[in-house]
Design a protein around this motif. Structure first.
Motif, mmCIF file in Angstrom:
data_model
loop_
_atom_site.group_PDB
_atom_site.id
_atom_site.type_symbol
_atom_site.label_atom_id
_atom_site.label_comp_id
_atom_site.label_asym_id
_atom_site.label_seq_id
_atom_site.Cartn_x
_atom_site.Cartn_y
_atom_site.Cartn_z
ATOM 1 N N LEU A 60 -9.859 -26.320 8.749
ATOM 2 C CA LEU A 60 -9.175 -26.688 7.513
ATOM 3 C C LEU A 60 -10.233 -26.927 6.447
ATOM 4 C CD1 LEU A 60 -6.399 -29.048 8.845
ATOM 5 C CD2 LEU A 60 -6.169 -26.679 8.115
ATOM 6 N N ARG A 61 -10.089 -26.241 5.345
ATOM 7 C CA ARG A 61 -11.076 -26.313 4.270
ATOM 8 C C ARG A 61 -10.356 -26.643 2.966
ATOM 9 N NH1 ARG A 61 -16.380 -25.719 5.716
ATOM 10 N NH2 ARG A 61 -16.853 -24.592 3.815
ATOM 11 N N ASN A 62 -11.010 -27.411 2.145
ATOM 12 C CA ASN A 62 -10.509 -27.705 0.813
ATOM 13 C C ASN A 62 -11.699 -27.639 -0.122
ATOM 14 O OD1 ASN A 62 -9.690 -28.987 -1.621
ATOM 15 N ND2 ASN A 62 -8.040 -29.957 -0.511
ATOM 16 N N GLU A 63 -11.507 -27.021 -1.250
ATOM 17 C CA GLU A 63 -12.586 -26.942 -2.217
ATOM 18 C C GLU A 63 -12.032 -27.006 -3.628
ATOM 19 O OE1 GLU A 63 -14.675 -23.225 -1.883
ATOM 20 O OE2 GLU A 63 -12.844 -22.059 -1.821
ATOM 21 N N GLU A 64 -12.843 -27.519 -4.516
ATOM 22 C CA GLU A 64 -12.527 -27.464 -5.933
ATOM 23 C C GLU A 64 -13.451 -26.419 -6.534
ATOM 24 O OE1 GLU A 64 -12.527 -31.145 -8.050
ATOM 25 O OE2 GLU A 64 -11.102 -32.054 -6.655
ATOM 26 N N ARG A 65 -12.852 -25.448 -7.187
ATOM 27 C CA ARG A 65 -13.610 -24.343 -7.767
ATOM 28 C C ARG A 65 -12.726 -23.608 -8.748
ATOM 29 N NH1 ARG A 65 -15.604 -20.329 -3.932
ATOM 30 N NH2 ARG A 65 -16.159 -19.351 -5.883
ATOM 31 N N SER A 66 -13.319 -22.727 -9.487
ATOM 32 C CA SER A 66 -12.511 -21.928 -10.398
ATOM 33 C C SER A 66 -11.971 -20.715 -9.655
ATOM 34 C CB SER A 66 -13.318 -21.495 -11.617
ATOM 35 O OG SER A 66 -14.420 -20.727 -11.235
ATOM 36 N N VAL A 67 -10.796 -20.311 -10.058
ATOM 37 C CA VAL A 67 -10.238 -19.024 -9.657
ATOM 38 C C VAL A 67 -10.104 -18.228 -10.947
ATOM 39 C CG1 VAL A 67 -9.053 -19.814 -7.565
ATOM 40 C CG2 VAL A 67 -7.860 -19.895 -9.752
ATOM 41 N N LEU A 68 -10.123 -16.916 -10.803
ATOM 42 C CA LEU A 68 -10.099 -16.060 -11.978
ATOM 43 C C LEU A 68 -8.739 -15.421 -12.163
ATOM 44 C CD1 LEU A 68 -13.531 -14.267 -11.518
ATOM 45 C CD2 LEU A 68 -13.008 -16.246 -12.950
ATOM 46 N N THR A 69 -8.243 -15.487 -13.387
ATOM 47 C CA THR A 69 -7.001 -14.787 -13.710
ATOM 48 C C THR A 69 -7.305 -13.309 -13.884
ATOM 49 O OG1 THR A 69 -7.234 -15.028 -16.095
ATOM 50 C CG2 THR A 69 -6.126 -16.839 -14.906
ATOM 51 N N ARG A 70 -6.269 -12.545 -14.045
ATOM 52 C CA ARG A 70 -6.438 -11.095 -14.199
ATOM 53 C C ARG A 70 -7.336 -10.753 -15.388
ATOM 54 N NH1 ARG A 70 -1.791 -6.417 -14.343
ATOM 55 N NH2 ARG A 70 -3.258 -4.709 -14.167
ATOM 56 N N ASN A 71 -7.267 -11.551 -16.459
ATOM 57 C CA ASN A 71 -8.093 -11.266 -17.636
ATOM 58 C C ASN A 71 -9.450 -11.960 -17.597
ATOM 59 O OD1 ASN A 71 -7.573 -13.908 -18.320
ATOM 60 N ND2 ASN A 71 -6.248 -13.431 -20.056
ATOM 61 N N GLY A 72 -9.787 -12.597 -16.463
ATOM 62 C CA GLY A 72 -11.102 -13.208 -16.296
ATOM 63 C C GLY A 72 -11.205 -14.663 -16.693
ATOM 64 N N THR A 73 -10.121 -15.266 -17.151
ATOM 65 C CA THR A 73 -10.126 -16.685 -17.495
ATOM 66 C C THR A 73 -10.280 -17.516 -16.228
ATOM 67 O OG1 THR A 73 -8.665 -16.258 -19.363
ATOM 68 C CG2 THR A 73 -8.795 -18.544 -18.578
ATOM 69 N N GLU A 74 -11.121 -18.534 -16.301
ATOM 70 C CA GLU A 74 -11.300 -19.429 -15.162
ATOM 71 C C GLU A 74 -10.245 -20.525 -15.187
ATOM 72 O OE1 GLU A 74 -15.268 -20.970 -15.485
ATOM 73 O OE2 GLU A 74 -16.108 -19.280 -14.395
ATOM 74 N N VAL A 75 -9.662 -20.784 -14.020
ATOM 75 C CA VAL A 75 -8.709 -21.877 -13.850
ATOM 76 C C VAL A 75 -9.303 -22.806 -12.791
ATOM 77 C CG1 VAL A 75 -6.375 -22.525 -13.165
ATOM 78 C CG2 VAL A 75 -6.754 -20.381 -14.397
ATOM 79 N N TRP A 76 -9.702 -24.026 -13.216
ATOM 80 C CA TRP A 76 -10.281 -24.978 -12.272
ATOM 81 C C TRP A 76 -9.183 -25.447 -11.329
ATOM 82 C CZ3 TRP A 76 -15.005 -25.364 -10.946
ATOM 83 C CH2 TRP A 76 -15.437 -26.435 -10.156
ATOM 84 N N SER A 77 -9.435 -25.324 -10.023
ATOM 85 C CA SER A 77 -8.375 -25.528 -9.034
ATOM 86 C C SER A 77 -8.873 -26.269 -7.809
ATOM 87 C CB SER A 77 -7.830 -24.167 -8.561
ATOM 88 O OG SER A 77 -7.368 -23.412 -9.638
ATOM 89 N N SER A 78 -7.935 -26.861 -7.115
ATOM 90 C CA SER A 78 -8.148 -27.359 -5.762
ATOM 91 C C SER A 78 -7.478 -26.351 -4.833
ATOM 92 C CB SER A 78 -7.517 -28.736 -5.588
ATOM 93 O OG SER A 78 -7.605 -29.145 -4.242
ATOM 94 N N ILE A 79 -8.224 -25.868 -3.855
ATOM 95 C CA ILE A 79 -7.684 -24.876 -2.929
ATOM 96 C C ILE A 79 -7.797 -25.413 -1.517
ATOM 97 C CG2 ILE A 79 -7.752 -22.482 -2.141
ATOM 98 C CD1 ILE A 79 -9.436 -21.841 -4.649
ATOM 99 N N SER A 80 -6.671 -25.435 -0.812
ATOM 100 C CA SER A 80 -6.647 -25.788 0.600
ATOM 101 C C SER A 80 -6.318 -24.537 1.394
ATOM 102 C CB SER A 80 -5.592 -26.861 0.888
ATOM 103 O OG SER A 80 -5.910 -28.052 0.208
#
Length: 140
Positions: free
Chosen positions: A88-108
């Motif tokens: 089980l992993r959790n990280e806070e990082r950006s994900v990229l939208t289709r147009n390259g915008t970064e969305v700061w997220s928590s991902i589990s």
């Protein structure tokens, strides 16, 4: 416990699990990857957050969505192997939208395994933290 009682309990358990999944699907951004990190599905919430329709989202990989540029690095290979292997992993990082915008997220991440214990899929639950997060780029 009788056989009929056991069957009733199993049926209730399956309905409850379907209800939990329906609630998650309604409330969260969900992306499913295969064991190699290729997107196999994404719910409408994830499609909206990432600005992808489902067909285009399915053409992505975990590395592309997270902006990883060195997918052969030991760090990335170890990270994905741990996810794939069921850690089980959790990280806070950006994900990229289709147009390259970064969305700061928590991902589990959670591995979904078959009866033999082999990972079939990896579920990523993505929570958009950008409305509440400070990021180093805010200093610019």
């Amino acid at each position: 416990m009788t056989r009929d009682s056991l069957l009733i309990l199993q049926s209730v358990d399956r309905r409850e699990r379907r209800g939990v999944m329906a609630a998650l699907d309604h409330a969260q951004c969900l992306v499913w990857f295969d064991a190699l990190g290729r997107v196999v599905d994404g719910n409408p919430n994830a499609q909206d957050l990432l600005s992808y329709d489902l067909d285009n989202l399915k053409s992505c990989t975990h590395a592309a969505l997270t902006g990883e540029t060195d997918v052969d690095s030991p760090r990335y290979l170890t990270h994905w192997a741990r996810i794939r292997d069921g850690e089980l992993r959790n990280e806070e990082r950006s994900v990229l939208t289709r147009n390259g915008t970064e969305v700061w997220s928590s991902i589990s991440y959670a591995a979904i395994r078959n009866d033999a214990g082999k990972t079939r899929r990896v579920l990523a639950i993505i929570i958009d933290l950008s409305p509440w997060s400070w990021r180093p780029k805010d200093l610019k």
